[in-house]
Design a protein around this motif. Structure first.
Motif, mmCIF file in Angstrom:
data_model
loop_
_atom_site.group_PDB
_atom_site.id
_atom_site.type_symbol
_atom_site.label_atom_id
_atom_site.label_comp_id
_atom_site.label_asym_id
_atom_site.label_seq_id
_atom_site.Cartn_x
_atom_site.Cartn_y
_atom_site.Cartn_z
ATOM 1 N N SER A 36 41.816 7.395 -4.896
ATOM 2 C CA SER A 36 42.607 7.849 -6.027
ATOM 3 C C SER A 36 41.932 9.066 -6.654
ATOM 4 O O SER A 36 40.703 9.221 -6.608
ATOM 5 C CB SER A 36 42.762 6.739 -7.063
ATOM 6 O OG SER A 36 41.545 6.520 -7.733
ATOM 7 N N GLU A 58 46.458 15.080 -7.290
ATOM 8 C CA GLU A 58 47.036 13.880 -6.701
ATOM 9 C C GLU A 58 47.882 14.246 -5.491
ATOM 10 O O GLU A 58 48.561 15.259 -5.484
ATOM 11 C CB GLU A 58 47.898 13.156 -7.732
ATOM 12 C CG GLU A 58 47.098 12.459 -8.798
ATOM 13 C CD GLU A 58 47.960 11.609 -9.707
ATOM 14 O OE1 GLU A 58 49.105 11.300 -9.315
ATOM 15 O OE2 GLU A 58 47.487 11.263 -10.790
ATOM 16 N N THR A 78 51.690 9.180 -2.952
ATOM 17 C CA THR A 78 51.222 7.798 -2.917
ATOM 18 C C THR A 78 51.953 7.036 -1.826
ATOM 19 O O THR A 78 53.175 7.105 -1.719
ATOM 20 C CB THR A 78 51.485 7.134 -4.285
ATOM 21 O OG1 THR A 78 50.804 7.871 -5.292
ATOM 22 C CG2 THR A 78 51.011 5.704 -4.301
ATOM 23 N N ARG A 121 46.917 5.144 -3.377
ATOM 24 C CA ARG A 121 46.875 6.503 -3.902
ATOM 25 C C ARG A 121 46.005 7.408 -3.048
ATOM 26 O O ARG A 121 45.046 6.959 -2.438
ATOM 27 C CB ARG A 121 46.390 6.483 -5.345
ATOM 28 C CG ARG A 121 47.303 5.643 -6.227
ATOM 29 C CD ARG A 121 47.012 5.805 -7.682
ATOM 30 N NE ARG A 121 47.803 4.890 -8.483
ATOM 31 C CZ ARG A 121 49.023 5.143 -8.923
ATOM 32 N NH1 ARG A 121 49.611 6.277 -8.624
ATOM 33 N NH2 ARG A 121 49.663 4.265 -9.658
#
Length: 117
Positions: A19, A84, A87, A105
């Motif tokens: 993550s 990010e 996901t 993630r």
């Protein structure tokens, strides 16, 4: 002083299976440090993301040394950020016909190095 902006050499890895929040904890340790010092810090960091960050730092260092002919002892991590990534959505069948969603993630790691005088 010259008004030209110093050149930055980048390395990036995508879809790291960690993550972004956990990986940022590791990246905050080395942001702004000299590359050789940062590699020593990462070697003794007890986090899973430290290995991935180490690979990207070494890649940025290699890019600077091989492509720009810079001295690796004069390199500093000037930019370091984690974004990010998409996901992965997985799930688990549980009691009474229900379904629990599991979010796996991912993140993208980008590191930029500059040469100091």
């Amino acid at each position: 002083m010259n008004n030209m902006k110093e050149k930055t050499v980048y390395a990036k890895t995508k879809y790291v299976k960690s993550s972004a929040r956990k990986a940022r904890l590791v990246l905050d340790l080395v942001r702004g440090k000299e590359v050789m010092n940062a590699l020593d810090i990462l070697k003794f960091t007890n986090k899973a993301a430290a290995e991935d960050v180490t690979k990207v730092v070494k890649s940025a260092m290699s890019n600077a040394v091989n492509n720009e002919s810079w001295d690796k002892k004069k390199l500093v991590i000037s930019e370091a950020f984690i974004d990010e990534a998409p996901t992965f959505k997985r799930g688990l069948a549980v009691a009474r016909g229900r379904y629990h969603q599991i979010l796996k993630r991912n993140c993208h790691i980008t590191i930029g190095v500059q040469q100091t005088n």
